[in-house]
Scaffold this motif. Structure first.
Motif, PDB file in Angstrom:
ATOM      1  N   VAL A 179     -12.104 -28.157  -4.620  1.00  0.00           N
ATOM      2  CA  VAL A 179     -12.752 -28.235  -3.310  1.00  0.00           C
ATOM      3  C   VAL A 179     -13.151 -26.831  -2.893  1.00  0.00           C
ATOM      4  O   VAL A 179     -12.349 -25.907  -2.958  1.00  0.00           O
ATOM      5  CB  VAL A 179     -11.807 -28.863  -2.259  1.00  0.00           C
ATOM      6  N   GLY A 180     -14.387 -26.684  -2.463  1.00  0.00           N
ATOM      7  CA  GLY A 180     -14.887 -25.403  -1.993  1.00  0.00           C
ATOM      8  C   GLY A 180     -15.539 -25.548  -0.637  1.00  0.00           C
ATOM      9  O   GLY A 180     -16.227 -26.539  -0.371  1.00  0.00           O
ATOM     10  N   VAL A 181     -15.298 -24.575   0.232  1.00  0.00           N
ATOM     11  CA  VAL A 181     -15.891 -24.575   1.568  1.00  0.00           C
ATOM     12  C   VAL A 181     -16.875 -23.417   1.640  1.00  0.00           C
ATOM     13  O   VAL A 181     -16.531 -22.282   1.308  1.00  0.00           O
ATOM     14  CB  VAL A 181     -14.809 -24.428   2.658  1.00  0.00           C
ATOM     15  N   THR A 182     -18.085 -23.709   2.065  1.00  0.00           N
ATOM     16  CA  THR A 182     -19.116 -22.685   2.171  1.00  0.00           C
ATOM     17  C   THR A 182     -19.838 -22.800   3.506  1.00  0.00           C
ATOM     18  O   THR A 182     -19.787 -23.826   4.168  1.00  0.00           O
ATOM     19  CB  THR A 182     -20.126 -22.800   1.011  1.00  0.00           C
ATOM     20  N   ASP A 228     -19.060 -22.795  10.442  1.00  0.00           N
ATOM     21  CA  ASP A 228     -18.108 -21.700  10.642  1.00  0.00           C
ATOM     22  C   ASP A 228     -16.881 -21.948   9.772  1.00  0.00           C
ATOM     23  O   ASP A 228     -15.865 -22.466  10.249  1.00  0.00           O
ATOM     24  CB  ASP A 228     -17.711 -21.600  12.115  1.00  0.00           C
ATOM     25  N   PRO A 229     -16.951 -21.590   8.471  1.00  0.00           N
ATOM     26  CA  PRO A 229     -15.850 -21.889   7.553  1.00  0.00           C
ATOM     27  C   PRO A 229     -14.497 -21.319   7.982  1.00  0.00           C
ATOM     28  O   PRO A 229     -13.469 -21.946   7.758  1.00  0.00           O
ATOM     29  CB  PRO A 229     -16.300 -21.271   6.231  1.00  0.00           C
ATOM     30  N   ILE A 230     -14.495 -20.167   8.607  1.00  0.00           N
ATOM     31  CA  ILE A 230     -13.219 -19.566   9.005  1.00  0.00           C
ATOM     32  C   ILE A 230     -12.549 -20.400  10.089  1.00  0.00           C
ATOM     33  O   ILE A 230     -11.361 -20.723  10.010  1.00  0.00           O
ATOM     34  CB  ILE A 230     -13.419 -18.110   9.463  1.00  0.00           C
ATOM     35  N   ALA A 231     -13.302 -20.797  11.092  1.00  0.00           N
ATOM     36  CA  ALA A 231     -12.727 -21.569  12.194  1.00  0.00           C
ATOM     37  C   ALA A 231     -12.424 -23.006  11.799  1.00  0.00           C
ATOM     38  O   ALA A 231     -11.473 -23.602  12.299  1.00  0.00           O
ATOM     39  CB  ALA A 231     -13.675 -21.555  13.389  1.00  0.00           C
ATOM     40  N   ASP A 232     -13.213 -23.573  10.886  1.00  0.00           N
ATOM     41  CA  ASP A 232     -13.103 -24.989  10.551  1.00  0.00           C
ATOM     42  C   ASP A 232     -12.303 -25.279   9.288  1.00  0.00           C
ATOM     43  O   ASP A 232     -12.112 -26.437   8.939  1.00  0.00           O
ATOM     44  CB  ASP A 232     -14.506 -25.592  10.378  1.00  0.00           C
ATOM     45  N   ASP A 240     -11.416 -28.944   7.820  1.00  0.00           N
ATOM     46  CA  ASP A 240     -12.266 -29.355   6.701  1.00  0.00           C
ATOM     47  C   ASP A 240     -11.429 -29.706   5.474  1.00  0.00           C
ATOM     48  O   ASP A 240     -11.713 -30.684   4.777  1.00  0.00           O
ATOM     49  CB  ASP A 240     -13.261 -28.247   6.346  1.00  0.00           C
ATOM     50  N   LEU A 241     -10.390 -28.913   5.204  1.00  0.00           N
ATOM     51  CA  LEU A 241      -9.529 -29.205   4.052  1.00  0.00           C
ATOM     52  C   LEU A 241      -8.760 -30.509   4.247  1.00  0.00           C
ATOM     53  O   LEU A 241      -8.638 -31.315   3.320  1.00  0.00           O
ATOM     54  CB  LEU A 241      -8.564 -28.049   3.805  1.00  0.00           C
ATOM     55  N   ILE A 242      -8.254 -30.727   5.441  1.00  0.00           N
ATOM     56  CA  ILE A 242      -7.519 -31.962   5.733  1.00  0.00           C
ATOM     57  C   ILE A 242      -8.432 -33.177   5.546  1.00  0.00           C
ATOM     58  O   ILE A 242      -8.043 -34.180   4.950  1.00  0.00           O
ATOM     59  CB  ILE A 242      -6.907 -31.906   7.147  1.00  0.00           C
ATOM     60  N   LYS A 243      -9.663 -33.059   6.011  1.00  0.00           N
ATOM     61  CA  LYS A 243     -10.640 -34.146   5.849  1.00  0.00           C
ATOM     62  C   LYS A 243     -10.951 -34.371   4.359  1.00  0.00           C
ATOM     63  O   LYS A 243     -11.015 -35.505   3.896  1.00  0.00           O
ATOM     64  CB  LYS A 243     -11.918 -33.809   6.615  1.00  0.00           C
ATOM     65  N   ALA A 244     -11.112 -33.286   3.610  1.00  0.00           N
ATOM     66  CA  ALA A 244     -11.433 -33.391   2.182  1.00  0.00           C
ATOM     67  C   ALA A 244     -10.287 -34.047   1.406  1.00  0.00           C
ATOM     68  O   ALA A 244     -10.537 -34.835   0.486  1.00  0.00           O
ATOM     69  CB  ALA A 244     -11.735 -32.012   1.604  1.00  0.00           C
ATOM     70  N   ILE A 245      -9.056 -33.748   1.772  1.00  0.00           N
ATOM     71  CA  ILE A 245      -7.902 -34.347   1.099  1.00  0.00           C
ATOM     72  C   ILE A 245      -7.960 -35.862   1.223  1.00  0.00           C
ATOM     73  O   ILE A 245      -7.717 -36.593   0.261  1.00  0.00           O
ATOM     74  CB  ILE A 245      -6.592 -33.784   1.685  1.00  0.00           C
ATOM     75  N   LYS A 246      -8.312 -36.326   2.402  1.00  0.00           N
ATOM     76  CA  LYS A 246      -8.424 -37.779   2.619  1.00  0.00           C
ATOM     77  C   LYS A 246      -9.624 -38.344   1.862  1.00  0.00           C
ATOM     78  O   LYS A 246      -9.533 -39.411   1.244  1.00  0.00           O
ATOM     79  CB  LYS A 246      -8.529 -38.068   4.113  1.00  0.00           C
ATOM     80  N   GLU A 247     -10.745 -37.634   1.887  1.00  0.00           N
ATOM     81  CA  GLU A 247     -11.970 -38.132   1.248  1.00  0.00           C
ATOM     82  C   GLU A 247     -11.815 -38.271  -0.266  1.00  0.00           C
ATOM     83  O   GLU A 247     -12.318 -39.222  -0.857  1.00  0.00           O
ATOM     84  CB  GLU A 247     -13.150 -37.223   1.562  1.00  0.00           C
ATOM     85  N   VAL A 248     -11.148 -37.308  -0.898  1.00  0.00           N
ATOM     86  CA  VAL A 248     -11.025 -37.350  -2.364  1.00  0.00           C
ATOM     87  C   VAL A 248      -9.793 -38.129  -2.811  1.00  0.00           C
ATOM     88  O   VAL A 248      -9.621 -38.385  -3.999  1.00  0.00           O
ATOM     89  CB  VAL A 248     -11.039 -35.936  -3.001  1.00  0.00           C
TER      90      VAL A 248
END
Length: 109
Positions: free
Chosen positions: A6-9, A51-55, A59-67
């Protein structure tokens, strides 16, 4: 087991990639290299954030559920005094999901 990278950009150009599409291409290439080395199935999941730093945590918590992750492996830093006020990303992910979180610290020197 499949490993999902998972990557956040940001949607803005950065030193890593000029566009989110280029970021995804680089993440896919990285994952494929890891698959070639370790011989396991891989996938990728790119998150584009204004805003990757603030989010990042949300975003990671959401991605964990999505994948549908069962285990999260993520980098961390040695504890600092500031961590009392601002919890680490790994700490927030661990307390706001029902998956196991394995934090990896860099070696000294």
């Amino acid at each position: 087991a499949e490993v999902c990278y998972v990557g956040v950009t940001s949607s803005a150009p950065s030193s890593v990639a000029r566009t989110p599409e280029q970021f995804t291409q680089k993440l896919d290439a990285f994952a494929q290299k890891r698959a070639d080395v370790h011989g396991q199935p891989v996938s990728t999941h790119t998150i584009v954030s204004p805003d990757p730093i603030a989010d990042l945590d949300d975003d990671l918590i959401k991605a964990i559920k999505e994948v549908g992750a069962d285990l999260v492996v993520m980098p961390t830093h040695p504890p600092k005094n500031l961590d009392v006020i601002m919890p680490s990303h790994g700490g927030k992910v661990a307390t706001h999901t029902n998956v196991s979180v394995f934090l990896v610290r860099p070696r000294d020197g």
